[in-house]
Motif scaffolding. Structure first.
Motif, mmCIF file in Angstrom:
data_model
loop_
_atom_site.group_PDB
_atom_site.id
_atom_site.type_symbol
_atom_site.label_atom_id
_atom_site.label_comp_id
_atom_site.label_asym_id
_atom_site.label_seq_id
_atom_site.Cartn_x
_atom_site.Cartn_y
_atom_site.Cartn_z
ATOM 1 N N SER A 1 8.026 3.133 -7.027
ATOM 2 C CA SER A 1 7.183 2.277 -6.187
ATOM 3 C C SER A 1 7.936 1.065 -5.665
ATOM 4 C CB SER A 1 5.953 1.819 -6.989
ATOM 5 O OG SER A 1 5.140 2.903 -7.331
ATOM 6 N N MET A 2 8.726 0.436 -6.525
ATOM 7 C CA MET A 2 9.411 -0.781 -6.101
ATOM 8 C C MET A 2 10.422 -0.497 -4.993
ATOM 9 S SD MET A 2 12.060 -1.453 -9.223
ATOM 10 C CE MET A 2 13.113 -2.412 -8.178
ATOM 11 N N PHE A 3 11.024 0.696 -4.986
ATOM 12 C CA PHE A 3 11.964 1.033 -3.919
ATOM 13 C C PHE A 3 11.221 1.244 -2.603
ATOM 14 C CE2 PHE A 3 13.780 4.392 -1.275
ATOM 15 C CZ PHE A 3 14.988 3.793 -0.911
ATOM 16 N N VAL A 4 10.129 2.001 -2.646
ATOM 17 C CA VAL A 4 9.386 2.300 -1.427
ATOM 18 C C VAL A 4 8.843 1.006 -0.812
ATOM 19 C CG1 VAL A 4 7.415 3.527 -0.444
ATOM 20 C CG2 VAL A 4 8.801 4.617 -2.219
ATOM 21 N N GLY A 5 8.179 0.184 -1.630
ATOM 22 C CA GLY A 5 7.632 -1.068 -1.120
ATOM 23 C C GLY A 5 8.715 -2.022 -0.650
ATOM 24 N N GLY A 6 9.787 -2.149 -1.433
ATOM 25 C CA GLY A 6 10.881 -3.033 -1.041
ATOM 26 C C GLY A 6 11.582 -2.569 0.220
ATOM 27 N N PHE A 7 11.721 -1.248 0.385
ATOM 28 C CA PHE A 7 12.389 -0.697 1.574
ATOM 29 C C PHE A 7 11.600 -1.042 2.838
ATOM 30 C CE2 PHE A 7 12.645 2.780 4.681
ATOM 31 C CZ PHE A 7 13.998 2.740 4.982
ATOM 32 N N PHE A 8 10.277 -0.793 2.806
ATOM 33 C CA PHE A 8 9.460 -1.099 3.981
ATOM 34 C C PHE A 8 9.415 -2.603 4.238
ATOM 35 C CE2 PHE A 8 7.588 3.194 3.296
ATOM 36 C CZ PHE A 8 7.806 3.687 4.571
ATOM 37 N N GLY A 9 9.349 -3.399 3.164
ATOM 38 C CA GLY A 9 9.357 -4.839 3.348
ATOM 39 C C GLY A 9 10.649 -5.317 3.978
ATOM 40 N N PHE A 10 11.779 -4.768 3.532
ATOM 41 C CA PHE A 10 13.083 -5.150 4.066
ATOM 42 C C PHE A 10 13.221 -4.748 5.536
ATOM 43 C CE2 PHE A 10 17.488 -3.931 5.009
ATOM 44 C CZ PHE A 10 18.146 -5.132 4.770
ATOM 45 N N MET A 11 12.874 -3.497 5.846
ATOM 46 C CA MET A 11 13.037 -3.008 7.215
ATOM 47 C C MET A 11 12.126 -3.741 8.190
ATOM 48 S SD MET A 11 15.451 -0.818 7.208
ATOM 49 C CE MET A 11 15.182 -0.176 8.857
ATOM 50 N N LEU A 12 10.856 -3.911 7.816
ATOM 51 C CA LEU A 12 9.919 -4.554 8.728
ATOM 52 C C LEU A 12 10.233 -6.039 8.902
ATOM 53 C CD1 LEU A 12 6.600 -2.856 7.531
ATOM 54 C CD2 LEU A 12 7.903 -2.342 9.597
ATOM 55 N N ASP A 13 10.612 -6.700 7.826
ATOM 56 C CA ASP A 13 10.888 -8.135 7.911
ATOM 57 C C ASP A 13 12.110 -8.427 8.769
ATOM 58 O OD1 ASP A 13 10.510 -10.860 7.308
ATOM 59 O OD2 ASP A 13 11.954 -10.753 5.670
ATOM 60 N N ASN A 14 13.058 -7.498 8.788
ATOM 61 C CA ASN A 14 14.288 -7.723 9.547
ATOM 62 C C ASN A 14 14.258 -7.121 10.947
ATOM 63 O OD1 ASN A 14 16.581 -9.045 7.775
ATOM 64 N ND2 ASN A 14 15.466 -7.652 6.418
ATOM 65 N N THR A 15 13.189 -6.416 11.304
ATOM 66 C CA THR A 15 13.102 -5.817 12.646
ATOM 67 C C THR A 15 11.945 -6.376 13.469
ATOM 68 O OG1 THR A 15 11.817 -3.961 11.705
ATOM 69 C CG2 THR A 15 14.202 -3.668 11.938
ATOM 70 N N ILE A 16 10.831 -6.729 12.858
ATOM 71 C CA ILE A 16 9.709 -7.302 13.608
ATOM 72 C C ILE A 16 10.056 -8.751 13.965
ATOM 73 C CG2 ILE A 16 7.279 -7.976 13.499
ATOM 74 C CD1 ILE A 16 6.758 -5.659 11.659
ATOM 75 N N PRO A 17 9.939 -9.136 15.224
ATOM 76 C CA PRO A 17 10.302 -10.498 15.626
ATOM 77 C C PRO A 17 9.500 -11.553 14.867
ATOM 78 C CG PRO A 17 10.002 -9.092 17.553
ATOM 79 C CD PRO A 17 9.525 -8.309 16.377
ATOM 80 N N GLY A 18 10.196 -12.600 14.483
ATOM 81 C CA GLY A 18 9.563 -13.708 13.767
ATOM 82 C C GLY A 18 10.592 -14.795 13.513
ATOM 83 N N PHE B 1 0.825 -1.209 0.000
ATOM 84 C CA PHE B 1 0.000 0.000 0.000
ATOM 85 C C PHE B 1 0.861 1.260 0.000
ATOM 86 C CE2 PHE B 1 -2.882 3.200 1.696
ATOM 87 C CZ PHE B 1 -4.022 2.962 0.934
ATOM 88 N N THR B 2 1.887 1.284 0.833
ATOM 89 C CA THR B 2 2.750 2.465 0.851
ATOM 90 C C THR B 2 3.531 2.595 -0.460
ATOM 91 O OG1 THR B 2 4.449 1.126 1.971
ATOM 92 C CG2 THR B 2 3.036 2.515 3.347
ATOM 93 N N GLY B 3 3.847 1.461 -1.096
ATOM 94 C CA GLY B 3 4.538 1.501 -2.376
ATOM 95 C C GLY B 3 3.701 2.126 -3.475
ATOM 96 N N LEU B 4 2.404 2.160 -3.296
ATOM 97 C CA LEU B 4 1.518 2.821 -4.259
ATOM 98 C C LEU B 4 1.152 4.242 -3.821
ATOM 99 C CD1 LEU B 4 -0.921 -0.152 -5.031
ATOM 100 C CD2 LEU B 4 0.819 0.790 -6.554
ATOM 101 N N ALA B 5 0.908 4.404 -2.508
ATOM 102 C CA ALA B 5 0.398 5.686 -2.015
ATOM 103 C C ALA B 5 1.468 6.776 -2.011
ATOM 104 C CB ALA B 5 -0.179 5.507 -0.605
ATOM 105 N N ILE B 6 2.648 6.485 -1.481
ATOM 106 C CA ILE B 6 3.679 7.521 -1.349
ATOM 107 C C ILE B 6 4.150 8.036 -2.706
ATOM 108 C CG2 ILE B 6 6.043 7.947 -0.548
ATOM 109 C CD1 ILE B 6 5.463 6.211 1.864
#
Length: 617
Positions: free
Chosen positions: A514-531, A480-485
């Motif tokens: 778009s691909m940078f914005v979406g990929g950036f948030f995906g990378f940051m969240l996937d590597n910081t949110i516990p899982g 969503f942010t990759g499209l909205a921003i």
């Protein structure tokens, strides 16, 4: 263009030829779902190191070129809008010829010196999004007069400067960005990237490539929705509904002379057939004046005679050369945007290498082959920038899937395809013919192609646990942010005003990609949110990219350097410290029957020299 395909996207139908059943292995009547890779190899007509007859190399080489045809010509046609070349068909034809030539050259480099698998190289959509973002900046926006065909004089110095200055900044940005890929490949850093980049980063990045191009597809298709819908329906009909239909084709063999064989034409060439039929119908509508002849009326751009003078004005022979559009210039904003696309392209290619190895009867690619393949792709992007395609190069997943259809995994076929693309790039009339494809037909093709790219990105989520609320949040938020921003930044470009012009340009390009914005948030969240790694898909992702073939004899035969270079370097003690060279560890003395049969020789004269001679010729 997915990262790693457990299914190649095409049904495994063989290419039967009557009279030579011993070469084209038929599929078994009953096949278990858990069929092993060994069984898959046994069905191949030719494995990766085999040398098929020369006529088969030519025929299947042409098929591989036609399979990649849609993706290759789409890139210069889209770029022409950002380069202000909508009304300059002759220059568009030169761009098409150039990208054909460079794709063929990079294919030969990859097959002979790179990963050495039968994998085709061509233009990449991952660099298209940042390129269009760069060209949409205020200083590179096309002047209003270039949008009016009556005001454009394609031979005037002013118009030439307008489009060449934009091409030059693209060239320089791609060349500098490609150095990063060369460094990552030849230094072996790609393995480090794979530890942090997983499905939840790749999925939004690839999906947003297709979704961000919806405007281009809609604009082209909107010139005549009837023609565009017909093109889309034909491609869907051929690729989905008729793909199981085998068409009798006249063939020749020494045993049966001239006879017919059944081939799955609709499954192999759906895009080309759809475009050709729609193109022919537009031609008939043009000569019978069904389409309006007034440029102000709706449907005029569906005519085939709009660019009729392009074919006559194009030279028969035109040899593309580096710097043909002038001296490249460098933009920091462009370089950083291109880097986002290059990182995505590298991850895709690693997956394509493994899929190609499975389908061509080769062992899993070892680390040195992957490093060399990524490095050669970086050199390919460098060459593409120097020649002026306005794009880079990457491995084509569509052609990897074609290996599963033809059952011919020989890299000599791809060598033939590379030579054919170089020849196509030298003949100027061929590129000119492609520019006469009506805009609505191109729009119909875009509707299918960009939709498939978007879905291919989502398919990477098969590795992650999508029952996890964590993963659903990361993917949804990134998309969503990759499209909205980017949409908001493009509508409000003046809000980025830090006082530093260079920083403003960098932020403008990155935040509108778009691909940078979406990929950036995906990378940051996937590597910081516990899982857990299993939940994130990292476990399955790494298992798909495991490498256990560094020290086997068959691996050396497939992935070793040509012309005896591997044997020569094996005596050097320092070779084990070079990430892109085969390191000779202690080899196992006993080779299993499965491993030896996977590379069983089908031609008595099969060796690396044949490939080098073919490239030299």
């Amino acid at each position: 263009m997915t990262s790693e395909k457990e299914s190649n996207g095409m049904d495994n139908y063989s290419f039967p030829v009557d009279g030579v059943v011993n070469r084209f292995c038929a599929l078994p009547e009953e096949q278990d779902a858990d069929s092993t890779e060994e069984d898959s190899r046994n069905k191949l007509a030719y494995c990766v190191t085999d040398v098929p007859p020369w006529y088969l190399c030519i025929i299947l080489g042409i098929q591989h070129f036609l399979t990649a045809f849609g993706g290759i010509i789409a890139i210069p046609l889209i770029l022409s809008q950002g380069l202000c070349l909508q009304h300059d068909g002759l220059t568009q034809s030169h761009l098409i010829s150039t990208i054909f030539f460079v794709s063929g050259l990079c294919t030969l480099l990859q097959v002979t010196l790179g990963v050495r698998l039968p994998i085709l190289q061509g233009g990449t959509f991952t660099l298209l999004a940042p390129s269009m973002a760069l060209l949409s900046m205020p200083e590179w926006t096309c002047p209003a007069w270039t949008q009016n065909a009556t005001l454009v004089n394609t031979s005037s110095p002013e118009f030439i400067h307008v489009w060449q200055s934009r091409m030059q900044v693209l060239q320089g940005s791609i060349m500098v960005g490609s150095l990063f890929q060369v460094l990552v490949g030849f230094s072996g850093l790609i393995g480090l990237f794979m530890h942090f980049i997983g499905p939840l980063t790749i999925a939004p990045t690839i999906s947003l490539i297709g979704l961000s191009l919806f405007d281009s597809a809609g604009m082209n298709a909107g010139n005549h929705w009837g023609i565009s819908a017909m093109t889309t329906c034909l491609i869907v009909l051929f690729s989905q509904y008729l793909r199981h239909i085998a068409i009798p084709v006249p063939t020749y063999s020494k045993a049966k002379k001239f006879h017919t064989s059944r081939m799955y034409i609709f499954q192999i060439l759906p895009v080309l057939l759809g475009i050709t039929v729609s193109w022919l119908i537009c031609y008939l509508f043009t000569i019978y004046d069904v389409l309006p002849s007034d440029s102000d009326q709706y449907g005029y751009l569906a005519r085939t005679d709009i660019k009729g003078d392009v074919i006559g004005g194009a030279p028969w022979f035109r040899f593309p050369y580096p710097g043909q559009w002038g001296m490249p210039t460098v933009s920091l904003a462009g370089v950083l945007g291109i880097l986002a696309g290059i990182i995505s392209s590298m991850i895709e290619s690693v997956g394509d290498y493994h899929a190609c190895a499975r389908l061509s009867g080769a062992p899993p690619p070892p680390k040195h082959a992957i490093n060399r393949g990524i490095g050669i792709e970086g050199i390919g992007c460098l060459l593409a920038g120097a020649w002026g395609t306005g794009n880079g190069t990457t491995s084509y997943s569509e052609n990897v899937g074609a290996l599963g259809i033809t059952k011919v995994g020989s890299r000599m076929v791809i060598v033939g395809s590379g030579v054919i693309m170089i020849i196509m790039g030298v003949f100027g009339k061929i590129g000119a013919i492609f520019t006469t494809i009506p805009t609505p037909v191109i729009g119909g093709m875009f509707l299918v192609m960009f939709g498939v790219i978007s879905a291919a990105g989502v398919s990477n989520l098969q590795y992650a646990d999508m029952n996890s609320s964590r993963n659903i949040f990361i993917f949804g938020f990134s998309m969503f942010t990759g499209l909205a921003i980017p949409n908001w930044i493009m509508k409000n470009p003046a809000v980025i005003a830090t006082g530093i012009v260079e920083l403003d340009q960098v932020l403008q390009v990155l935040l509108t990609t778009s691909m940078f914005v979406g990929g950036f948030f995906g990378f940051m969240l996937d590597n910081t949110i516990p899982g857990t790694k299993r939940e994130r898909g990292i476990t399955a992702w790494n298992r798909a990219h495991e490498d256990d073939s560094d020290s086997t004899q068959e691996s050396d035969e497939v992935y070793g350097l040509p012309c005896g270079i591997t044997s020569y370097l094996s005596s050097c003690f320092w070779i084990k410290y070079v990430p892109f060279c085969p390191s000779h560890k202690t080899r196992p003395q006993n080779i299993t029957a499965s491993s030896s049969s996977s590379l069983e020789k089908k031609e008595p004269s099969k060796n690396d020299t044949h490939i080098i001679v073919a490239v030299a010729l």
